[in-house]
Enzyme design. Structure first.
Site, PDB file in Angstrom:
ATOM      1  N   ASP A  24       0.476  -1.238  -0.271  1.00 15.15           N
ATOM      2  CA  ASP A  24       0.046   0.122  -0.012  1.00 15.15           C
ATOM      3  C   ASP A  24       0.569   1.430   0.119  1.00 15.15           C
ATOM      4  O   ASP A  24       1.808   1.325   0.800  1.00 15.15           O
ATOM      5  CB  ASP A  24      -0.353  -0.071   1.454  1.00 15.15           C
ATOM      6  CG  ASP A  24      -1.600   1.177   1.248  1.00 15.15           C
ATOM      7  OD1 ASP A  24      -2.534   2.297   0.307  1.00 15.15           O
ATOM      8  OD2 ASP A  24      -1.220   1.432   2.879  1.00 15.15           O
ATOM      9  N   ASP A  26      -0.195   4.943   0.617  1.00  5.61           N
ATOM     10  CA  ASP A  26      -0.803   6.487   1.766  1.00  5.61           C
ATOM     11  C   ASP A  26      -0.065   5.773   3.190  1.00  5.61           C
ATOM     12  O   ASP A  26      -1.122   4.824   3.042  1.00  5.61           O
ATOM     13  CB  ASP A  26      -2.498   6.525   1.420  1.00  5.61           C
ATOM     14  CG  ASP A  26      -2.185   7.999  -0.099  1.00  5.61           C
ATOM     15  OD1 ASP A  26      -1.063   8.377  -0.418  1.00  5.61           O
ATOM     16  OD2 ASP A  26      -3.637   8.381   0.383  1.00  5.61           O
ATOM     17  N   ASP A 232      -1.883  -0.789   5.943  1.00  6.66           N
ATOM     18  CA  ASP A 232      -2.774   0.067   7.499  1.00  6.66           C
ATOM     19  C   ASP A 232      -3.403   0.280   7.346  1.00  6.66           C
ATOM     20  O   ASP A 232      -4.020   0.326   8.315  1.00  6.66           O
ATOM     21  CB  ASP A 232      -1.533   1.503   7.626  1.00  6.66           C
ATOM     22  CG  ASP A 232      -1.942   2.405   6.326  1.00  6.66           C
ATOM     23  OD1 ASP A 232      -2.208   2.268   5.242  1.00  6.66           O
ATOM     24  OD2 ASP A 232      -2.675   3.758   6.555  1.00  6.66           O
TER      25      ASP A 232
HETATM   26 MG   LIG Z   1      -2.906   2.730   3.561  1.00  4.41          MG
END
Ligand SMILES: [Mg+2]
Length: 294
Positions: A24, A26, A232
């Site tokens: 991922d 961001d 996240d």
């Molecule tokens: Mg993220």
């Protein structure tokens, strides 16, 4: 403590095993606030030295991911818009994978419906939720810049969407439940990223990972891929459940998303890109690909 890369250490049979990292962007490889990847650079360098592909798997658009790949000198395949499509640079594998089309120098595997379908759905239900949500197509570049903190130039990149539509919820909790139900009734799958909900098709980051892993295995004539997925957010869960090893990268503003899987989960202590570097390095150590020198 210092970490050194090694192409020969450990018990890995290079001919029968390939390593892959899916990540991922961001809040994971990029800092949640500054969008900087600086803290991750040492581990990115290790992957480069070891020739381990780093595949970006993002809710971001192709235009955004391409710009980031250029900045990080990354030449590997990538996944856009929460798994809606996989882009493989033309010629990356010896043969073009089945089920892909050639477009703008990429072999593209599409796993979801186009954006226009989701914008039409939001237009259709807007009157039922007055003032309660905003979406990129209606906000325009200035509106997107205001919602995201991005410059207008970067907002334009974020708006160059092909498969999904980001929505900012501005109403209350009860309204949100009704809104999500209306989206689902309209055939949309809604995933939650760091800042926005995203309306898209049935594809997810896990499906994209599994398809791309298979392409790597076939192209290299091997059965066993050892892959790490790092994320996240809730939209990373399908990918984190699909990889051999999951790396949960801590976020400053919320808890880590819960996983169903029992084993093979790393959790970083540090947040964002520093946590990414910590987890990737630990994974490389566990496979004997780097050694810890004191
Ligand atoms: Mg993220």
């Amino acid at each position: 403590m210092m970490t050194t890369a090694s192409n020969t250490a450990g018990d890995v049979d290079a001919a029968s095993t390939a390593f892959l990292v899916f990540s991922d962007l961001d809040g994971t490889l990029l800092d949640h606030d500054s969008y900087s990847h600086a803290a991750a650079q040492p581990a990115i360098d290790l992957l480069d030295v070891l020739a381990i592909p780093l595949v970006f798997v993002s809710s971001k658009t192709r235009a955004e991911v391409v710009a980031l790949r250029r900045r990080l000198a990354n030449g590997h395949p990538f996944v856009v818009e929460n798994g809606a499509a996989v882009f493989i640079p033309e010629g990356y594998f010896l043969a073009q994978p089945a089920g892909t089309v050639l477009r703008d120098g990429y072999w593209v595997r599409e796993l979801a419906a186009p954006r226009a379908r989701w914008v039409a759905l939001l237009e259709q239900i807007a009157a039922d939720f007055p003032g309660q949500f905003e979406y990129f197509a209606r906000a325009g570049e200035a509106g997107i810049a205001a919602m995201t903190g991005l410059s207008e130039a970067k907002a334009a990149l974020a708006n160059a969407r092909e498969y999904s539509e980001p929505v900012q919820w501005r109403g209350d909790r009860a309204g949100l439940d009704a809104f999500l139900a209306a989206c689902a009734a309209g055939g949309a799958r809604v995933s939650r990223g760091g800042r926005f909900y995203s309306l898209g098709g049935e594809a997810d980051k896990g499906e994209a990972l599994r398809w791309l892993r298979k392409q790597f295995a076939m192209a290299r004539g091997i059965r066993h891929i050892k892959d790490l997925a790092a994320g996240d957010g809730a939209n990373d869960v399908p990918m984190l459940e699909s990889a051999e090893t999951a790396l949960l990268v801590r976020a400053p503003d919320r808890d880590l998303p819960p996983l169903q899987r029992a084993g093979g989960v790393l959790c970083s202590d540090a947040e964002g890109p520093a946590g990414w570097a910590e987890g990737v390095t630990q994974w490389l150590c566990e496979h004997g690909l780097v050694t810890q020198d004191s």
